[in-house]
Write a protein that holds these residues in place. Structure first.
Motif, PDB file in Angstrom:
ATOM      1  N   UNK A  32       0.910  -1.117  -0.040  1.00  0.00           N
ATOM      2  CA  UNK A  32      -0.091  -0.027   0.046  1.00  0.00           C
ATOM      3  C   UNK A  32       0.740   1.222   0.118  1.00  0.00           C
ATOM      4  N   UNK A  33       2.163   1.287  -0.276  1.00  0.00           N
ATOM      5  CA  UNK A  33       3.040   2.414  -0.135  1.00  0.00           C
ATOM      6  C   UNK A  33       3.528   2.890   0.849  1.00  0.00           C
ATOM      7  N   UNK A  34       3.388   2.144   1.989  1.00  0.00           N
ATOM      8  CA  UNK A  34       3.912   2.591   3.430  1.00  0.00           C
ATOM      9  C   UNK A  34       5.506   2.019   3.611  1.00  0.00           C
ATOM     10  N   UNK A  35       6.218   3.045   4.135  1.00  0.00           N
ATOM     11  CA  UNK A  35       7.561   2.350   4.152  1.00  0.00           C
ATOM     12  C   UNK A  35       7.813   1.898   5.777  1.00  0.00           C
ATOM     13  N   UNK A  36       8.358   0.809   5.961  1.00  0.00           N
ATOM     14  CA  UNK A  36       8.801   0.183   7.222  1.00  0.00           C
ATOM     15  C   UNK A  36      10.086   0.272   7.360  1.00  0.00           C
ATOM     16  N   UNK A  37      10.390   0.854   8.276  1.00  0.00           N
ATOM     17  CA  UNK A  37      11.906   1.329   8.507  1.00  0.00           C
ATOM     18  C   UNK A  37      12.261   0.375   9.711  1.00  0.00           C
ATOM     19  N   UNK A  38      12.883  -0.763   9.416  1.00  0.00           N
ATOM     20  CA  UNK A  38      13.444  -1.591  10.883  1.00  0.00           C
ATOM     21  C   UNK A  38      14.818  -0.907  11.134  1.00  0.00           C
ATOM     22  N   UNK A  39      14.705  -1.047  12.593  1.00  0.00           N
ATOM     23  CA  UNK A  39      15.751  -0.416  13.150  1.00  0.00           C
ATOM     24  C   UNK A  39      16.152   0.886  13.052  1.00  0.00           C
ATOM     25  N   UNK A  40      15.044   1.795  12.906  1.00  0.00           N
ATOM     26  CA  UNK A  40      15.146   3.225  12.786  1.00  0.00           C
ATOM     27  C   UNK A  40      15.961   3.909  14.022  1.00  0.00           C
ATOM     28  N   UNK A  41      15.850   3.032  15.165  1.00  0.00           N
ATOM     29  CA  UNK A  41      16.634   3.709  16.261  1.00  0.00           C
ATOM     30  C   UNK A  41      18.197   3.866  16.111  1.00  0.00           C
ATOM     31  N   UNK A  42      18.564   2.925  15.257  1.00  0.00           N
ATOM     32  CA  UNK A  42      20.013   2.989  14.936  1.00  0.00           C
ATOM     33  C   UNK A  42      20.288   4.370  14.710  1.00  0.00           C
ATOM     34  N   UNK A  43      19.737   5.313  13.849  1.00  0.00           N
ATOM     35  CA  UNK A  43      20.019   6.580  13.281  1.00  0.00           C
ATOM     36  C   UNK A  43      20.228   7.563  14.578  1.00  0.00           C
ATOM     37  N   UNK A  44      19.246   7.678  15.260  1.00  0.00           N
ATOM     38  CA  UNK A  44      19.556   8.522  16.691  1.00  0.00           C
ATOM     39  C   UNK A  44      20.796   8.171  17.445  1.00  0.00           C
ATOM     40  N   UNK A  45      20.714   6.911  17.516  1.00  0.00           N
ATOM     41  CA  UNK A  45      21.711   6.290  18.621  1.00  0.00           C
ATOM     42  C   UNK A  45      22.936   6.497  17.909  1.00  0.00           C
ATOM     43  N   UNK A  46      23.182   6.271  16.725  1.00  0.00           N
ATOM     44  CA  UNK A  46      24.652   6.628  15.943  1.00  0.00           C
ATOM     45  C   UNK A  46      25.159   8.044  16.221  1.00  0.00           C
ATOM     46  N   UNK A  47      23.966   9.153  15.917  1.00  0.00           N
ATOM     47  CA  UNK A  47      24.204  10.511  16.299  1.00  0.00           C
ATOM     48  C   UNK A  47      24.693  10.516  17.740  1.00  0.00           C
ATOM     49  N   UNK A  48      23.989  10.019  18.598  1.00  0.00           N
ATOM     50  CA  UNK A  48      24.357  10.019  19.927  1.00  0.00           C
ATOM     51  C   UNK A  48      25.936   9.581  20.267  1.00  0.00           C
ATOM     52  N   UNK A  49      25.991   8.315  19.773  1.00  0.00           N
ATOM     53  CA  UNK A  49      27.577   7.894  20.027  1.00  0.00           C
ATOM     54  C   UNK A  49      28.592   8.770  19.360  1.00  0.00           C
ATOM     55  N   UNK A  50      28.267   9.140  18.041  1.00  0.00           N
ATOM     56  CA  UNK A  50      29.263  10.181  17.666  1.00  0.00           C
ATOM     57  C   UNK A  50      29.444  11.415  18.134  1.00  0.00           C
ATOM     58  N   UNK A  51      28.331  12.074  18.931  1.00  0.00           N
ATOM     59  CA  UNK A  51      28.518  13.305  19.485  1.00  0.00           C
ATOM     60  C   UNK A  51      29.155  13.200  20.725  1.00  0.00           C
ATOM     61  N   UNK A  52      29.116  11.931  21.393  1.00  0.00           N
ATOM     62  CA  UNK A  52      29.781  11.755  22.525  1.00  0.00           C
ATOM     63  C   UNK A  52      31.080  11.589  22.409  1.00  0.00           C
ATOM     64  N   UNK A  53      31.702  11.041  21.489  1.00  0.00           N
ATOM     65  CA  UNK A  53      32.947  10.757  21.045  1.00  0.00           C
ATOM     66  C   UNK A  53      33.736  12.235  20.595  1.00  0.00           C
ATOM     67  N   UNK A  54      32.891  12.810  19.955  1.00  0.00           N
ATOM     68  CA  UNK A  54      33.507  14.329  19.612  1.00  0.00           C
ATOM     69  C   UNK A  54      33.737  14.914  20.964  1.00  0.00           C
ATOM     70  N   UNK A  55      32.674  14.979  21.926  1.00  0.00           N
ATOM     71  CA  UNK A  55      33.047  15.978  23.103  1.00  0.00           C
ATOM     72  C   UNK A  55      33.880  15.282  23.853  1.00  0.00           C
ATOM     73  N   UNK A  56      33.899  13.976  23.893  1.00  0.00           N
ATOM     74  CA  UNK A  56      35.184  13.389  24.720  1.00  0.00           C
ATOM     75  C   UNK A  56      36.548  13.762  24.121  1.00  0.00           C
ATOM     76  N   UNK A  57      36.504  13.960  22.819  1.00  0.00           N
ATOM     77  CA  UNK A  57      38.055  14.117  22.242  1.00  0.00           C
ATOM     78  C   UNK A  57      38.141  15.653  22.665  1.00  0.00           C
ATOM     79  N   UNK A  58      37.174  16.658  22.546  1.00  0.00           N
ATOM     80  CA  UNK A  58      37.574  17.893  22.852  1.00  0.00           C
ATOM     81  C   UNK A  58      37.965  18.008  24.276  1.00  0.00           C
ATOM     82  N   UNK A  59      37.254  17.192  25.221  1.00  0.00           N
ATOM     83  CA  UNK A  59      37.431  17.421  26.703  1.00  0.00           C
ATOM     84  C   UNK A  59      38.973  16.846  26.788  1.00  0.00           C
TER      85      UNK A  59
END
Length: 70
Positions: A32-59
């Motif tokens: 019917x045209x609906x997109x089912x995104x499996x494991x969508x939670x990985x996108x914000x989780x990856x941003x969170x990990x990447x941002x925390x790594x950058x903050x740790x590097x700056x610290x």
């Protein structure tokens, strides 16, 4: 000294790995045209990990500059 940077690079690598896994798994389009995104939670989780790594590097780099100044 390199252990400090290892603590900063591990979260960034996990973030890249999350995006890579999301890309491999992919999405599904139903009849019917609906997109089912499996494991969508990985996108914000990856941003969170990447941002925390950058903050740790700056610290740790600011901490190193402060120790050199003393």
């Amino acid at each position: 000294m390199m252990k400090k940077y290892l603590l900063a690079t591990i979260p960034m690598m996990i973030g890249v790995l999350c995006l890579f896994i999301k890309g491999i798994i992919g999405d599904e389009v139903l009849a019917n045209g609906v997109i089912v995104e499996k494991n969508f939670f990985l996108i914000p989780l990856s941003y969170l990990f990447f941002f925390s790594g950058i903050l740790t590097l700056i610290f740790f780099s600011m901490l190193k500059k402060q120790n050199i100044a003393k």
